[in-house]
Design a protein around this motif. Structure first.
Motif, PDB file in Angstrom:
ATOM      1  N   UNK A 150       0.790  -1.220   0.000  1.00 16.88           N
ATOM      2  CA  UNK A 150       0.000   0.000   0.000  1.00 16.88           C
ATOM      3  C   UNK A 150       0.827   1.278   0.000  1.00 16.88           C
ATOM      4  N   UNK A 151       2.020   1.238   0.568  1.00 16.15           N
ATOM      5  CA  UNK A 151       2.821   2.461   0.717  1.00 16.15           C
ATOM      6  C   UNK A 151       4.074   2.463  -0.149  1.00 16.15           C
ATOM      7  N   UNK A 152       4.480   1.273  -0.603  1.00 15.36           N
ATOM      8  CA  UNK A 152       5.752   1.141  -1.314  1.00 15.36           C
ATOM      9  C   UNK A 152       5.804   1.837  -2.655  1.00 15.36           C
ATOM     10  N   UNK A 153       4.655   2.207  -3.198  1.00 15.68           N
ATOM     11  CA  UNK A 153       4.668   2.904  -4.486  1.00 15.68           C
ATOM     12  C   UNK A 153       5.279   4.300  -4.374  1.00 15.68           C
ATOM     13  N   UNK A 154       5.229   4.875  -3.173  1.00 15.88           N
ATOM     14  CA  UNK A 154       5.769   6.228  -2.965  1.00 15.88           C
ATOM     15  C   UNK A 154       6.925   6.260  -1.965  1.00 15.88           C
ATOM     16  N   UNK A 155       6.837   5.447  -0.910  1.00 10.75           N
ATOM     17  CA  UNK A 155       7.834   5.486   0.162  1.00 10.75           C
ATOM     18  C   UNK A 155       8.738   4.253   0.126  1.00 10.75           C
ATOM     19  N   UNK A 156       9.958   4.429   0.562  1.00  9.83           N
ATOM     20  CA  UNK A 156      10.827   3.285   0.839  1.00  9.83           C
ATOM     21  C   UNK A 156      10.417   2.762   2.208  1.00  9.83           C
ATOM     22  N   UNK A 157       9.848   1.556   2.244  1.00 12.44           N
ATOM     23  CA  UNK A 157       9.333   1.031   3.506  1.00 12.44           C
ATOM     24  C   UNK A 157      10.283   0.028   4.146  1.00 12.44           C
ATOM     25  N   UNK A 158      11.238  -0.480   3.366  1.00 12.16           N
ATOM     26  CA  UNK A 158      12.256  -1.372   3.916  1.00 12.16           C
ATOM     27  C   UNK A 158      13.538  -1.194   3.103  1.00 12.16           C
ATOM     28  N   UNK A 159      14.565  -1.938   3.452  1.00  6.96           N
ATOM     29  CA  UNK A 159      15.855  -1.754   2.785  1.00  6.96           C
ATOM     30  C   UNK A 159      15.767  -2.039   1.286  1.00  6.96           C
ATOM     31  N   UNK A 160      14.970  -3.013   0.897  1.00  6.78           N
ATOM     32  CA  UNK A 160      14.855  -3.366  -0.516  1.00  6.78           C
ATOM     33  C   UNK A 160      14.202  -2.257  -1.333  1.00  6.78           C
ATOM     34  N   UNK A 161      13.385  -1.433  -0.671  1.00  7.84           N
ATOM     35  CA  UNK A 161      12.659  -0.405  -1.411  1.00  7.84           C
ATOM     36  C   UNK A 161      13.356   0.932  -1.502  1.00  7.84           C
TER      37      UNK A 161
END
Length: 247
Positions: A150-161
């Motif tokens: 839900x949030x990964x399209x805009x925010x880096x939510x973990x190290x991979x992102x």
């Protein structure tokens, strides 16, 4: 024929008992208009009800089982007042709701209400010096997965992102480093720009027909939000360095 009638009568009796039982799962609460008009009741009450299946209904003071107002045991301060809780009728559900309001989860919920990006309420002065270790009862692993979707399209939510986020939006690690991160995440769906494209089940109103979401909506439940909070709470905050010293 008699046996069939008895079966029907038994079913009707069970339905009536079930209906009466459902009616008992309610707390009658009175709060002054000045408090209700802030929107905090609409923010807080569904969270308790969705977790406990106990409905909290706002009623005139003469009909109330508990009152949130100027008297009673202090609960919070805000909009120029100290607000307390007075129990007028101590049913199991009333006691449960009162205990929830003073619990870590209830206090976090009250203090996370920030309609303009700034919390309206805080702890009462008499308990202001207490040190409370804040914990989250969500599932951090589930929170990471919801965040990715839900949030990964805009925010880096973990190290991979970290290499796939929008550069103009802060990562979860940066947000976690901010002193008000709990308020930011707990009420993110009312903050710009999220309110334009976010739906929280049983909390937010549907998008107006003439103003649909400008992008694919973010759709989550309160359980999802608690899981996200648990995940973010476990992250190592980004090192933002020392505060800038103005000359």
């Amino acid at each position: 024929m008699i046996r069939a009638s008895l079966v029907v009568l038994s079913c009707v009796t069970a339905l009536i008992a079930s209906s009466l039982g459902a009616q008992e799962r309610e707390v009658l609460l009175h709060a002054p208009d000045t408090l209700v008009e802030t929107g905090v009741m609409k923010y807080v009450l569904p969270r308790f009800s969705l977790k406990t299946q106990v409905r909290v209904t706002l009623v005139p003071e003469a009909e109330a089982q508990m009152v949130l107002g100027a008297g009673g045991r202090p609960l919070m301060t805000g909009i120029g007042e100290t607000w307390g809780v007075a129990l007028l009728e101590e049913t199991d559900d009333v006691a449960r709701f009162a205990d929830w309001l003073w619990s870590d989860v209830g206090q976090r919920t009250l203090f996370a209400f920030a309609p303009e990006g700034k919390p309206l309420f805080g702890p009462p002065a008499i308990v202001e010096q207490e040190v409370v270790e804040i914990t989250f009862d969500g599932d951090a692993d589930e929170g990471e997965q919801v965040s990715i979707v839900q949030c990964g399209r805009c925010h880096a939510v973990n190290e991979k992102g970290r290499m796939s986020d929008i550069g103009s939006t802060p990562s979860f690690f940066v947000l976690r480093a901010m002193g008000d991160w709990e308020q930011r995440f707990g009420a993110f769906y009312v903050l710009k720009p999220h309110a334009a494209f976010t739906q929280v089940i049983d909390i937010t109103d549907p998008f107006p027909a003439d103003r649909p979401s400008p992008i694919v909506p973010v759709e989550i439940s309160l359980d999802d939000l608690e899981n996200i909070m648990a995940y973010v709470g476990a992250l190592t905050p980004a090192d933002l360095g020392a505060p800038i010293q103005h000359q």
